[in-house]
Design a protein around this motif. Structure first.
Motif, PDB file in Angstrom:
ATOM      1  N   ALA A   9       0.762  -1.119  -0.034  1.00  0.00           N
ATOM      2  CA  ALA A   9      -0.086   0.070   0.035  1.00  0.00           C
ATOM      3  C   ALA A   9       0.787   1.263   0.115  1.00  0.00           C
ATOM      4  N   SER A  10       1.982   1.096   0.401  1.00  0.00           N
ATOM      5  CA  SER A  10       3.020   2.209   0.585  1.00  0.00           C
ATOM      6  C   SER A  10       3.843   2.426  -0.685  1.00  0.00           C
ATOM      7  N   TYR A  11       3.495   1.672  -1.724  1.00  0.00           N
ATOM      8  CA  TYR A  11       4.108   1.834  -3.112  1.00  0.00           C
ATOM      9  C   TYR A  11       5.542   1.140  -3.084  1.00  0.00           C
ATOM     10  N   GLU A  12       5.809   0.199  -1.983  1.00  0.00           N
ATOM     11  CA  GLU A  12       7.092  -0.547  -1.867  1.00  0.00           C
ATOM     12  C   GLU A  12       7.036  -1.720  -2.521  1.00  0.00           C
ATOM     13  N   PRO A  13       7.891  -2.085  -3.421  1.00  0.00           N
ATOM     14  CA  PRO A  13       7.906  -3.490  -4.049  1.00  0.00           C
ATOM     15  C   PRO A  13       7.681  -4.778  -3.060  1.00  0.00           C
ATOM     16  N   LEU A  14       6.877  -5.553  -3.460  1.00  0.00           N
ATOM     17  CA  LEU A  14       6.527  -6.518  -2.230  1.00  0.00           C
ATOM     18  C   LEU A  14       6.738  -7.976  -2.860  1.00  0.00           C
ATOM     19  N   ASN A  15       6.506  -8.218  -4.245  1.00  0.00           N
ATOM     20  CA  ASN A  15       6.448  -9.404  -4.934  1.00  0.00           C
ATOM     21  C   ASN A  15       6.433  -9.338  -6.245  1.00  0.00           C
ATOM     22  N   ILE A  16       6.929 -10.468  -6.812  1.00  0.00           N
ATOM     23  CA  ILE A  16       6.419 -10.492  -8.344  1.00  0.00           C
ATOM     24  C   ILE A  16       5.643 -11.887  -8.384  1.00  0.00           C
ATOM     25  N   THR A  17       4.360 -11.760  -9.245  1.00  0.00           N
ATOM     26  CA  THR A  17       3.622 -12.820  -8.991  1.00  0.00           C
ATOM     27  C   THR A  17       3.143 -13.100 -10.519  1.00  0.00           C
ATOM     28  N   LYS A 137      25.545  -3.548  -0.383  1.00  0.00           N
ATOM     29  CA  LYS A 137      24.645  -4.718  -0.072  1.00  0.00           C
ATOM     30  C   LYS A 137      23.224  -4.354  -0.646  1.00  0.00           C
ATOM     31  N   PRO A 138      22.930  -5.254  -1.562  1.00  0.00           N
ATOM     32  CA  PRO A 138      21.504  -5.020  -2.129  1.00  0.00           C
ATOM     33  C   PRO A 138      20.235  -4.663  -1.316  1.00  0.00           C
ATOM     34  N   TYR A 139      19.304  -3.832  -1.658  1.00  0.00           N
ATOM     35  CA  TYR A 139      17.945  -3.455  -0.749  1.00  0.00           C
ATOM     36  C   TYR A 139      17.275  -4.884  -0.152  1.00  0.00           C
ATOM     37  N   SER A 140      17.049  -5.935  -1.249  1.00  0.00           N
ATOM     38  CA  SER A 140      16.413  -7.224  -0.816  1.00  0.00           C
ATOM     39  C   SER A 140      16.738  -8.031  -2.026  1.00  0.00           C
ATOM     40  N   SER A 141      16.325  -9.371  -1.546  1.00  0.00           N
ATOM     41  CA  SER A 141      16.391 -10.460  -2.670  1.00  0.00           C
ATOM     42  C   SER A 141      15.738 -10.340  -3.750  1.00  0.00           C
ATOM     43  N   GLU A 145      15.340 -10.317  -8.428  1.00  0.00           N
ATOM     44  CA  GLU A 145      14.281 -10.705  -9.434  1.00  0.00           C
ATOM     45  C   GLU A 145      13.877  -9.705 -10.124  1.00  0.00           C
ATOM     46  N   ILE A 146      14.040  -8.526  -9.848  1.00  0.00           N
ATOM     47  CA  ILE A 146      13.396  -7.254 -10.396  1.00  0.00           C
ATOM     48  C   ILE A 146      14.268  -7.036 -11.436  1.00  0.00           C
ATOM     49  N   VAL A 147      15.501  -6.973 -11.194  1.00  0.00           N
ATOM     50  CA  VAL A 147      16.367  -6.780 -12.166  1.00  0.00           C
ATOM     51  C   VAL A 147      16.428  -7.562 -13.310  1.00  0.00           C
ATOM     52  N   LYS A 148      16.305  -9.009 -13.284  1.00  0.00           N
ATOM     53  CA  LYS A 148      16.065  -9.949 -14.222  1.00  0.00           C
ATOM     54  C   LYS A 148      14.861  -9.879 -15.044  1.00  0.00           C
ATOM     55  N   CYS A 149      13.688  -9.275 -14.488  1.00  0.00           N
ATOM     56  CA  CYS A 149      12.336  -9.189 -15.295  1.00  0.00           C
ATOM     57  C   CYS A 149      12.386  -7.861 -15.859  1.00  0.00           C
ATOM     58  N   THR A 150      13.658  -6.913 -15.871  1.00  0.00           N
ATOM     59  CA  THR A 150      13.410  -5.743 -16.289  1.00  0.00           C
ATOM     60  C   THR A 150      14.659  -5.680 -17.587  1.00  0.00           C
ATOM     61  N   LYS A 151      15.376  -6.528 -17.622  1.00  0.00           N
ATOM     62  CA  LYS A 151      16.323  -6.791 -18.511  1.00  0.00           C
ATOM     63  C   LYS A 151      15.697  -6.608 -20.042  1.00  0.00           C
ATOM     64  N   GLU A 157       7.733  -0.458 -17.294  1.00  0.00           N
ATOM     65  CA  GLU A 157       6.994   0.320 -16.577  1.00  0.00           C
ATOM     66  C   GLU A 157       7.140   0.104 -15.094  1.00  0.00           C
ATOM     67  N   TRP A 158       7.791  -0.996 -14.839  1.00  0.00           N
ATOM     68  CA  TRP A 158       8.121  -1.428 -13.494  1.00  0.00           C
ATOM     69  C   TRP A 158       9.216  -0.324 -12.897  1.00  0.00           C
ATOM     70  N   ARG A 159      10.078   0.303 -13.621  1.00  0.00           N
ATOM     71  CA  ARG A 159      11.189   0.919 -13.339  1.00  0.00           C
ATOM     72  C   ARG A 159      10.943   2.364 -12.365  1.00  0.00           C
ATOM     73  N   LYS A 160       9.640   2.878 -12.662  1.00  0.00           N
ATOM     74  CA  LYS A 160       9.317   4.142 -11.875  1.00  0.00           C
ATOM     75  C   LYS A 160       8.783   3.694 -10.381  1.00  0.00           C
ATOM     76  N   TYR A 161       8.803   2.400 -10.203  1.00  0.00           N
ATOM     77  CA  TYR A 161       8.162   1.862  -8.787  1.00  0.00           C
ATOM     78  C   TYR A 161       9.481   1.426  -7.968  1.00  0.00           C
ATOM     79  N   VAL A 162      10.598   1.033  -8.706  1.00  0.00           N
ATOM     80  CA  VAL A 162      11.723   0.539  -7.981  1.00  0.00           C
ATOM     81  C   VAL A 162      13.073   1.380  -8.049  1.00  0.00           C
TER      82      VAL A 162
END
Length: 165
Positions: A9-17, A137-141, A145-151, A157-162
Protein backbone atom coordinates in the motif's frame (compact mmCIF):
# COMPACT_ATOMS: atom_id res chain seq x y z
CA UNK A 1 3.89 -10.91 -20.31
CA UNK A 2 2.69 -12.96 -17.38
CA UNK A 3 4.73 -11.46 -14.53
CA UNK A 4 3.14 -8.80 -12.35
CA UNK A 5 4.89 -6.53 -9.86
CA UNK A 6 2.99 -6.36 -6.57
CA UNK A 7 3.42 -3.19 -4.51
CA UNK A 8 2.51 -2.72 -0.87
CA UNK A 9 0.00 0.00 0.00
CA UNK A 10 3.04 2.27 0.53
CA UNK A 11 4.18 1.64 -3.11
CA UNK A 12 7.12 -0.48 -1.86
CA UNK A 13 7.86 -3.48 -4.12
CA UNK A 14 6.59 -6.56 -2.31
CA UNK A 15 6.60 -9.48 -4.72
CA UNK A 16 6.43 -10.65 -8.31
CA UNK A 17 3.45 -12.86 -9.09
CA UNK A 18 1.77 -14.35 -12.13
CA UNK A 19 -1.08 -12.63 -13.94
CA UNK A 20 -3.72 -15.12 -12.70
CA UNK A 21 -2.97 -14.39 -9.04
CA UNK A 22 -2.95 -10.66 -9.79
CA UNK A 23 -6.36 -10.84 -11.46
CA UNK A 24 -7.77 -12.68 -8.43
CA UNK A 25 -6.48 -9.92 -6.12
CA UNK A 26 -8.02 -7.28 -8.40
CA UNK A 27 -11.41 -9.03 -8.63
CA UNK A 28 -11.58 -9.52 -4.86
CA UNK A 29 -10.89 -5.82 -4.38
CA UNK A 30 -7.67 -6.46 -2.45
CA UNK A 31 -5.55 -4.59 -5.00
CA UNK A 32 -5.78 -1.85 -7.59
CA UNK A 33 -4.22 -1.87 -11.04
CA UNK A 34 -1.57 0.82 -11.64
CA UNK A 35 -0.06 -0.33 -14.95
CA UNK A 36 -1.20 -2.79 -17.61
CA UNK A 37 -0.05 -4.48 -20.80
CA UNK A 38 -1.62 -3.77 -24.19
CA UNK A 39 -3.35 -7.18 -24.34
CA UNK A 40 -6.78 -7.70 -22.80
CA UNK A 41 -8.26 -10.57 -20.79
CA UNK A 42 -11.73 -9.20 -21.44
CA UNK A 43 -12.61 -6.16 -23.60
CA UNK A 44 -12.63 -3.85 -20.56
CA UNK A 45 -9.99 -5.68 -18.50
CA UNK A 46 -6.33 -5.43 -19.61
CA UNK A 47 -3.59 -7.81 -18.41
CA UNK A 48 -2.11 -6.24 -15.24
CA UNK A 49 1.58 -5.31 -15.11
CA UNK A 50 1.77 -3.49 -11.75
CA UNK A 51 -0.76 -3.75 -8.93
CA UNK A 52 -0.87 -2.14 -5.48
CA UNK A 53 -2.41 -3.75 -2.41
CA UNK A 54 -5.13 -1.65 -0.78
CA UNK A 55 -4.00 -2.52 2.76
CA UNK A 56 -0.46 -2.38 4.09
CA UNK A 57 1.22 -5.75 4.67
CA UNK A 58 4.03 -5.85 7.23
CA UNK A 59 6.99 -7.73 5.77
CA UNK A 60 9.56 -9.25 8.13
CA UNK A 61 13.19 -8.29 7.45
CA UNK A 62 15.03 -11.04 5.61
CA UNK A 63 18.82 -10.86 5.36
CA UNK A 64 20.35 -11.61 1.97
CA UNK A 65 23.07 -14.26 2.23
CA UNK A 66 26.54 -13.33 1.03
CA UNK A 67 27.16 -15.97 -1.64
CA UNK A 68 29.14 -16.14 -4.88
CA UNK A 69 25.88 -16.36 -6.84
CA UNK A 70 24.44 -13.26 -5.15
CA UNK A 71 27.64 -11.26 -5.77
CA UNK A 72 27.51 -12.26 -9.45
CA UNK A 73 23.83 -11.23 -9.61
CA UNK A 74 24.51 -7.89 -7.93
CA UNK A 75 27.35 -7.13 -10.37
CA UNK A 76 25.27 -8.38 -13.32
CA UNK A 77 27.79 -11.07 -14.26
CA UNK A 78 30.41 -8.57 -15.43
CA UNK A 79 33.95 -7.66 -14.37
CA UNK A 80 33.83 -4.51 -12.24
CA UNK A 81 37.21 -3.41 -13.59
CA UNK A 82 37.02 -3.91 -17.38
CA UNK A 83 33.34 -4.78 -18.01
CA UNK A 84 34.00 -8.28 -19.43
CA UNK A 85 30.94 -10.53 -19.47
CA UNK A 86 31.40 -14.27 -19.63
CA UNK A 87 32.01 -17.52 -17.79
CA UNK A 88 35.54 -16.86 -16.53
CA UNK A 89 34.57 -14.62 -13.59
CA UNK A 90 36.02 -14.73 -10.10
CA UNK A 91 35.40 -12.86 -6.87
CA UNK A 92 37.93 -10.22 -5.89
CA UNK A 93 38.49 -8.62 -2.50
CA UNK A 94 38.88 -4.85 -2.91
CA UNK A 95 41.03 -4.77 0.21
CA UNK A 96 42.90 -8.10 -0.06
CA UNK A 97 42.34 -10.67 2.68
CA UNK A 98 46.08 -10.71 3.39
CA UNK A 99 45.75 -7.05 4.38
CA UNK A 100 42.71 -7.51 6.61
CA UNK A 101 39.96 -7.39 3.97
CA UNK A 102 36.76 -9.06 5.06
CA UNK A 103 34.24 -11.17 3.18
CA UNK A 104 31.50 -8.54 2.95
CA UNK A 105 29.13 -7.00 0.42
CA UNK A 106 31.22 -3.82 0.39
CA UNK A 107 34.58 -5.60 -0.10
CA UNK A 108 33.75 -8.24 -2.73
CA UNK A 109 33.29 -7.62 -6.46
CA UNK A 110 33.13 -9.72 -9.59
CA UNK A 111 36.33 -9.70 -11.67
CA UNK A 112 37.60 -11.54 -14.72
CA UNK A 113 40.64 -13.77 -14.19
CA UNK A 114 42.88 -11.35 -16.11
CA UNK A 115 41.94 -8.32 -13.97
CA UNK A 116 42.10 -10.33 -10.74
CA UNK A 117 45.66 -11.44 -11.54
CA UNK A 118 46.65 -7.95 -12.68
CA UNK A 119 45.33 -6.38 -9.47
CA UNK A 120 47.05 -9.00 -7.34
CA UNK A 121 47.60 -8.14 -3.67
CA UNK A 122 46.85 -4.43 -4.09
CA UNK A 123 43.89 -2.14 -3.73
CA UNK A 124 42.23 -0.84 -6.92
CA UNK A 125 43.80 2.58 -6.30
CA UNK A 126 47.30 1.11 -5.94
CA UNK A 127 46.81 -0.98 -9.10
CA UNK A 128 45.33 2.01 -11.03
CA UNK A 129 42.21 -0.05 -11.72
CA UNK A 130 39.11 1.95 -10.76
CA UNK A 131 35.85 0.11 -10.13
CA UNK A 132 32.91 0.73 -12.49
CA UNK A 133 30.63 1.15 -9.46
CA UNK A 134 31.08 0.94 -5.72
CA UNK A 135 29.84 -2.35 -4.23
CA UNK A 136 27.02 -2.27 -1.71
CA UNK A 137 24.58 -4.64 -0.09
CA UNK A 138 21.39 -5.04 -2.18
CA UNK A 139 18.14 -3.66 -0.82
CA UNK A 140 16.40 -7.04 -0.91
CA UNK A 141 16.44 -10.39 -2.64
CA UNK A 142 13.40 -9.19 -4.59
CA UNK A 143 15.73 -6.62 -6.15
CA UNK A 144 17.56 -9.45 -7.99
CA UNK A 145 14.31 -10.79 -9.43
CA UNK A 146 13.17 -7.33 -10.53
CA UNK A 147 16.50 -6.70 -12.27
CA UNK A 148 16.10 -10.00 -14.17
CA UNK A 149 12.53 -9.17 -15.18
CA UNK A 150 13.43 -5.68 -16.44
CA UNK A 151 16.40 -6.75 -18.62
CA UNK A 152 16.23 -5.93 -22.33
CA UNK A 153 13.56 -3.25 -21.74
CA UNK A 154 11.01 -5.83 -20.56
CA UNK A 155 8.47 -4.59 -18.01
CA UNK A 156 9.84 -1.06 -18.45
CA UNK A 157 6.85 0.37 -16.55
CA UNK A 158 8.19 -1.28 -13.35
CA UNK A 159 11.22 1.05 -13.28
CA UNK A 160 9.30 4.01 -11.86
CA UNK A 161 8.30 1.93 -8.81
CA UNK A 162 11.73 0.46 -8.00
CA UNK A 163 14.80 2.32 -6.71
CA UNK A 164 18.22 1.40 -8.10
CA UNK A 165 17.51 -0.45 -11.35
Amino acid sequence: MGKVLVLNASYEPLNITNWKRAVILLLKGKAEQLEHYENFIYPTFPFPSVIRLRHYVKVPYKDIPLTRRNILERDRHSCQYCGYRGDQLTLDHILPRSRGGADSWENLVTACVRCNIKKGNRTPKEAHMPLHKSPRKPYSSLHFEIVKCTKDNLNHEWRKYVIGI
